[in-house]
Design an enzyme around this catalytic site. Structure first.
Site, PDB file in Angstrom:
ATOM      1  N   ASP A   1      45.480  80.621  63.535  1.00 49.38           N
ATOM      2  CA  ASP A   1      45.835  81.234  62.247  1.00 49.38           C
ATOM      3  C   ASP A   1      44.846  82.351  61.927  1.00 49.38           C
ATOM      4  O   ASP A   1      43.687  82.309  62.339  1.00 49.38           O
ATOM      5  CB  ASP A   1      45.915  80.191  61.130  1.00 49.38           C
ATOM      6  CG  ASP A   1      44.790  79.168  61.175  1.00 49.38           C
ATOM      7  OD1 ASP A   1      43.891  79.299  62.035  1.00 49.38           O
ATOM      8  OD2 ASP A   1      44.799  78.243  60.350  1.00 49.38           O
TER       9      ASP A   1
ATOM     10  N   GLU B   1      47.070  79.845  54.861  1.00 54.25           N
ATOM     11  CA  GLU B   1      46.549  79.337  53.582  1.00 54.25           C
ATOM     12  C   GLU B   1      47.633  79.271  52.509  1.00 54.25           C
ATOM     13  O   GLU B   1      47.572  78.462  51.598  1.00 54.25           O
ATOM     14  CB  GLU B   1      45.391  80.208  53.093  1.00 54.25           C
ATOM     15  CG  GLU B   1      44.168  80.195  54.010  1.00 54.25           C
ATOM     16  CD  GLU B   1      43.414  78.868  53.973  1.00 54.25           C
ATOM     17  OE1 GLU B   1      43.780  77.994  53.172  1.00 54.25           O
ATOM     18  OE2 GLU B   1      42.475  78.717  54.765  1.00 54.25           O
TER      19      GLU B   1
HETATM   20 ZN   LIG Z   1      41.942  76.716  54.572  1.00 48.01          ZN
HETATM   21 ZN   LIG Z   2      42.158  76.790  57.644  1.00 44.25          ZN
END
Ligand SMILES: [Zn+2]
Ligand SMILES: [Zn+2]
Length: 385
Positions: A75, A134
């Site tokens: 990510d 997030e």
């Molecule tokens: Zn996070």
């Molecule tokens: Zn994270």
């Protein structure tokens, strides 16, 4: 280009750390990653941009005798946090920080990718640099865009998350649930504002909201099975503007966490019921919004996870641990609900908690992470089934 050494990994991580970007705005990060990948050996690589998710990036390394296609996800987004580490390579973007360590996640992925660019893998392997972990459900967005179809179809997928809970470079994992599922909750109470001296002519939402918060706390203490556990945190409560005016409105924002979707649904049901009760009790209007689904629990697949744990226990017995489940949320839960796979922890040493403005992970974690994960993936590629 040859293998990335610990020093190269640390340079990459520091460069990424200085350019944190929020969910779906990771354009500079995307360009940085793309530029790095273009400097790798291109012989076995295919780079795939995702028009509907322009900050995402897919890179496939073609295997020499592929039996399957493995996936590795990192990510790439950051958080709206003002960095307070005082590091010389601290964030250059105002009020944005890699406070969840996704800069390390990307660096480890680049290290593994570079290895396979130099040493052709047996199976195909696809690296997914994923925006919006997030918030905004980047994994789900990508899946729904159909990016994992045809030659990008993944048979298995792996990902890590960093944590200050373990020594830098150590790995930890567990079968079954690793991360909780989440639901975001927004509640608005609407009454009537008025003069502080004439409460009978107003309808005070400070009083109603205060009662609501107390009642909501009974969900986890009285409705949730204590052996299963669950969380409902109200992190934000706003009402009123000045001391001598009765507040006509109040807003509460919170998050629900649970290790099963059933637990989350139970907590959601009780929130709705208690809010209806507050409407009656305080003669006000209560609007409840819950982000449908939220993040699914991260549930590790039994067979990929057994293999991963066995490999780590046999090869790195002193630096691998079985972890406990955590109440943090992770949008990798969605991809794991579609593709068998395993998420695991990477220790980054003793520092502040994830998401804090002083989070300062130890870069000594980078090289062992690349080495151990690469070794596992190469081992997996040698297996027939
Ligand atoms: Zn996070
Ligand atoms: Zn994270």
């Amino acid at each position: 280009m040859t293998e990335l050494l610990a020093n190269d990994l640390s340079q990459i991580r520091r460069a990424l750390h200085q350019i944190p970007e929020l969910a779906l705005q990771e354009f500079q990060t995307h360009d940085f990653l793309l530029n790095e990948v273009r400097h790798f050996n291109q012989e076995f690589l295919t780079i795939h941009e995702i028009p509907a998710l322009p900050t995402g990036l897919l890179v496939r390394v073609d295997g020499s005798a592929p039996k399957r296609t493995l996936g590795y996800r990192a990510d790439i987004d950051a958080l709206p946090v003002e960095e307070e580490t005082g590091l010389e390579f601290k964030s250059q973007h105002k009020h944005t920080m890699h406070a969840c360590g996704h800069d390390l996640h990307m660096t480890v992925a680049l290290g593994i990718l570079n290895h396979f660019a130099e040493h052709q893998p047996v199976d195909n392997i696809v690296f997914f640099f994923q925006p919006a972990e997030e918030s905004e459900n980047g994994g789900k967005l990508a899946f729904e865009q159909g990016v994992f179809t045809d030659e990008w179809n993944l048979d298995e997928i792996y990902a890590l998350h960093d944590t200050p809970d373990y020594v830098a470079g150590n790995l930890a994992c567990r079968p079954g649930v690793l991360f909780a599922g989440t639901t975001e909750v927004d509640i608005k109470l609407i009454g009537k504002s008025g003069h502080a001296g004439f409460p009978h002519e107003a309808n005070d939402m400070v009083v109603a909201a205060s009662n609501l918060v107390v009642q909501l706390q009974t969900i986890v203490s009285r409705n949730v099975d204590p052996t299963e556990g669950g969380v409902f945190t109200i992190g934000q409560l706003q009402a009123g503007h000045i001391r001598n005016v009765i507040a006509g409105e109040a807003e509460l924002h919170g998050t629900v966490r649970g290790f099963s979707q059933d637990m989350i649904m139970l907590i959601r049901k009780r929130i709705n019921e208690i809010c209806k009760g507050i409407e009656l009790a305080f003669d006000c209007q209560v609007e409840v919004k819950m982000r449908q689904g939220g993040y699914l629990p991260v549930v590790n697949n039994p067979s990929t996870t057994d293999r991963f744990i066995n490999f780590m226990q046999q090869n790195y017995p002193d630096t691998f641990q079985i972890s406990k489940p955590a109440m943090t949320g992770e949008d990798f839960g969605y991809l794991l609900s579609k593709i068998p796979g395993t998420m695991f922890w990477l220790g980054v040493g003793d520092t502040s908690q994830l998401h804090s403005s002083t989070f300062n992970p130890d870069e000594k974690a980078l090289e062992p992470a690349v080495r151990k994960i690469t070794a596992f993936l190469e081992h997996r590629m040698k297996e027939e089934n």
